[in-house]
Design a protein around this motif. Structure first.
Motif, PDB file in Angstrom:
ATOM      1  N   ASN A   1       2.660  40.041 -49.255  1.00  0.00           N
ATOM      2  CA  ASN A   1       1.546  39.099 -49.222  1.00  0.00           C
ATOM      3  C   ASN A   1       1.023  38.890 -47.806  1.00  0.00           C
ATOM      4  N   VAL A   2       1.881  39.106 -46.792  1.00  0.00           N
ATOM      5  CA  VAL A   2       1.428  38.925 -45.412  1.00  0.00           C
ATOM      6  C   VAL A   2       0.351  39.950 -45.053  1.00  0.00           C
ATOM      7  N   VAL A   3       0.347  41.105 -45.710  1.00  0.00           N
ATOM      8  CA  VAL A   3      -0.734  42.072 -45.507  1.00  0.00           C
ATOM      9  C   VAL A   3      -2.045  41.514 -46.053  1.00  0.00           C
ATOM     10  N   SER A   4      -1.974  40.900 -47.240  1.00  0.00           N
ATOM     11  CA  SER A   4      -3.166  40.246 -47.804  1.00  0.00           C
ATOM     12  C   SER A   4      -3.685  39.189 -46.846  1.00  0.00           C
ATOM     13  N   GLU A   5      -2.775  38.387 -46.290  1.00  0.00           N
ATOM     14  CA  GLU A   5      -3.165  37.321 -45.384  1.00  0.00           C
ATOM     15  C   GLU A   5      -3.844  37.872 -44.136  1.00  0.00           C
ATOM     16  N   ALA A   6      -3.287  38.939 -43.582  1.00  0.00           N
ATOM     17  CA  ALA A   6      -3.883  39.532 -42.386  1.00  0.00           C
ATOM     18  C   ALA A   6      -5.278  40.067 -42.679  1.00  0.00           C
ATOM     19  N   CYS A   7      -5.441  40.741 -43.817  1.00  0.00           N
ATOM     20  CA  CYS A   7      -6.753  41.284 -44.167  1.00  0.00           C
ATOM     21  C   CYS A   7      -7.778  40.167 -44.341  1.00  0.00           C
ATOM     22  N   ARG A   8      -7.380  39.103 -45.021  1.00  0.00           N
ATOM     23  CA  ARG A   8      -8.310  37.991 -45.238  1.00  0.00           C
ATOM     24  C   ARG A   8      -8.633  37.261 -43.932  1.00  0.00           C
ATOM     25  N   ALA A   9      -7.676  37.253 -42.999  1.00  0.00           N
ATOM     26  CA  ALA A   9      -7.883  36.579 -41.709  1.00  0.00           C
ATOM     27  C   ALA A   9      -8.612  37.475 -40.712  1.00  0.00           C
ATOM     28  N   GLY A  10      -8.794  38.759 -41.046  1.00  0.00           N
ATOM     29  CA  GLY A  10      -9.437  39.675 -40.115  1.00  0.00           C
ATOM     30  C   GLY A  10      -8.535  40.122 -38.985  1.00  0.00           C
ATOM     31  N   LEU A  11      -7.223  40.080 -39.215  1.00  0.00           N
ATOM     32  CA  LEU A  11      -6.252  40.441 -38.186  1.00  0.00           C
ATOM     33  C   LEU A  11      -5.834  41.894 -38.372  1.00  0.00           C
ATOM     34  N   PRO A  12      -6.086  42.767 -37.392  1.00  0.00           N
ATOM     35  CA  PRO A  12      -5.688  44.174 -37.526  1.00  0.00           C
ATOM     36  C   PRO A  12      -4.196  44.318 -37.791  1.00  0.00           C
ATOM     37  N   VAL A  13      -3.862  45.297 -38.626  1.00  0.00           N
ATOM     38  CA  VAL A  13      -2.480  45.540 -39.035  1.00  0.00           C
ATOM     39  C   VAL A  13      -2.043  46.918 -38.546  1.00  0.00           C
ATOM     40  N   ILE A  14      -0.841  46.985 -38.000  1.00  0.00           N
ATOM     41  CA  ILE A  14      -0.185  48.252 -37.725  1.00  0.00           C
ATOM     42  C   ILE A  14       1.025  48.302 -38.644  1.00  0.00           C
ATOM     43  N   ALA A  15       1.097  49.315 -39.496  1.00  0.00           N
ATOM     44  CA  ALA A  15       2.037  49.305 -40.622  1.00  0.00           C
ATOM     45  C   ALA A  15       2.830  50.596 -40.715  1.00  0.00           C
ATOM     46  N   SER A  16       4.083  50.478 -41.157  1.00  0.00           N
ATOM     47  CA  SER A  16       4.867  51.650 -41.503  1.00  0.00           C
ATOM     48  C   SER A  16       4.223  52.349 -42.691  1.00  0.00           C
ATOM     49  N   ASP A  17       4.382  53.666 -42.744  1.00  0.00           N
ATOM     50  CA  ASP A  17       3.657  54.467 -43.735  1.00  0.00           C
ATOM     51  C   ASP A  17       4.419  54.598 -45.054  1.00  0.00           C
TER      52      ASP A  17
END
Length: 328
Positions: free
Chosen positions: A236-252
């Motif tokens: 859910n923290v990915v959803s939160e980052a996307c909604r907040a406009g915060l760029p994500v660096i993620a494991s693949d």
């Protein structure tokens, strides 16, 4: 419908399963249902049953099926169900999957990693999050003091929670990157590791478990969020980052790719701190790259709206009712 939902996370817990249960209760009640969230189930009557976690909730699933064999059952699959427990504890985990009239998966690649026989009852649900208006303004003193990287989630093996800290050790001396980790340690070993890392790594701060408002302030202060998990069901923290406009660096891993998409520009190989360090440095030093990631999460934000999550829940419930009626 009168629904009972079971979660292994007790009231007051900040675990993701509890937050999901409370949010789903609210969304289903918005749709006109009544929902009771429990951590134990003794066979009480209801019109339908929702189990969060196939393996951890298997006793409740068995009790429900024995008590009410013809009534609809939904099982929501977690990352550990999909990527660990169906192999370590196949009898119980696959029993819950098999007995479910509908399965909920939290990212688009779940069907690739569960038995093909279950694909027809799988519903993909994106967990929702509040929009950017719910986040505070950055604190100037923090934002102007380097390049903030946040890591949010309980400290545990599945999250690989210190990978960003290890990556920060590899950065050149002139980098302004600071890593801020927020989360409760899973056990004393994780607490010891976090405390030791903080004492040895000047780029790393462990903030402990934060309240919701504090977490949002941390996200507002940050330029990038890292999700370094080796196993996720769809955080859910990915959803939160996307909604907040915060760029994500993620494991693949599938749980991240199934949320952010195969074309997303911010992936690194899970567990590879050198590759993560390279991406962090690129984000810090290349405004165009950071802007690309920000644009990509902005384009994804529409997936994570509460009304879409509610519609997916209602679809899963309709499917479960339909399939249970066919079994009668």
């Amino acid at each position: 419908m009168r629904l009972i939902m079971i979660t292994p996370a007790k009231p007051g817990s900040k675990a993701g399963n509890r937050a999901t249960a409370e949010r789903w209760k609210s969304l289903l009640e918005n749709a006109g249902h009544s929902v009771e969230v429990v951590t134990e189930y003794r066979g009480e009557p209801c019109d339908g049953f929702i189990a969060l976690h196939a393996w951890r909730s298997v006793a409740a699933v068995r009790r429900f099926r024995e008590s009410w064999p013809a009534r609809p059952l939904i099982v929501a699959l977690t990352g550990t169900d999909i990527y660990r427990y169906q192999y370590e504890y196949p009898e119980d985990t696959l029993y819950s999957m098999e007995q479910a009239d509908a399965l909920i998966g939290l990212h688009t690649l779940v069907a690739d990693d569960i038995p093909a026989d279950f694909a027809g009852k799988l519903v993909t649900l994106y967990q929702s999050a509040d929009g950017p208006e719910s986040y505070p303004a950055p604190q100037p003193a923090v934002k102007d003091n380097g390049f903030g990287v946040c890591v949010i989630g309980h400290l545990r093996d599945e999250k690989d929670s210190l990978r960003a800290a290890y990556a920060a050790r590899l950065l050149p001396e002139d980098s302004g990157i600071q890593v801020f980790c927020a989360g409760k340690p899973h056990n004393q070993d994780w607490q010891r590791k976090a405390e030791q890392e903080m004492s040895e790594n000047p780029r790393f701060s462990w903030l402990g478990e934060l309240e919701k408002a504090e977490t949002r302030q941390l996200m507002a202060n940050s330029q990038v969020m890292v999700i370094s998990s080796v196993m996720e069901g769809g955080a859910n923290v990915v959803s939160e980052a996307c909604r907040a406009g915060l760029p994500v660096i993620a494991s693949d891993i599938p749980g991240n790719v199934g949320l952010l998409g195969k074309g997303y520009g911010g992936y690194f190989p899970a567990g590879d701190e050198q590759a993560l360090a390279n991406l962090l440095l690129r984000a810090e030093q290349t405004p165009e790259f950071l802007a690309t990631l920000r644009n990509q999460v902005g384009q994804l934000s529409g997936h994570f709206l509460p009304e879409k999550e509610q519609a997916a829940l209602e679809h899963a419930l309709h499917l479960a009712v339909q399939r249970s009626s066919e079994r009668r």
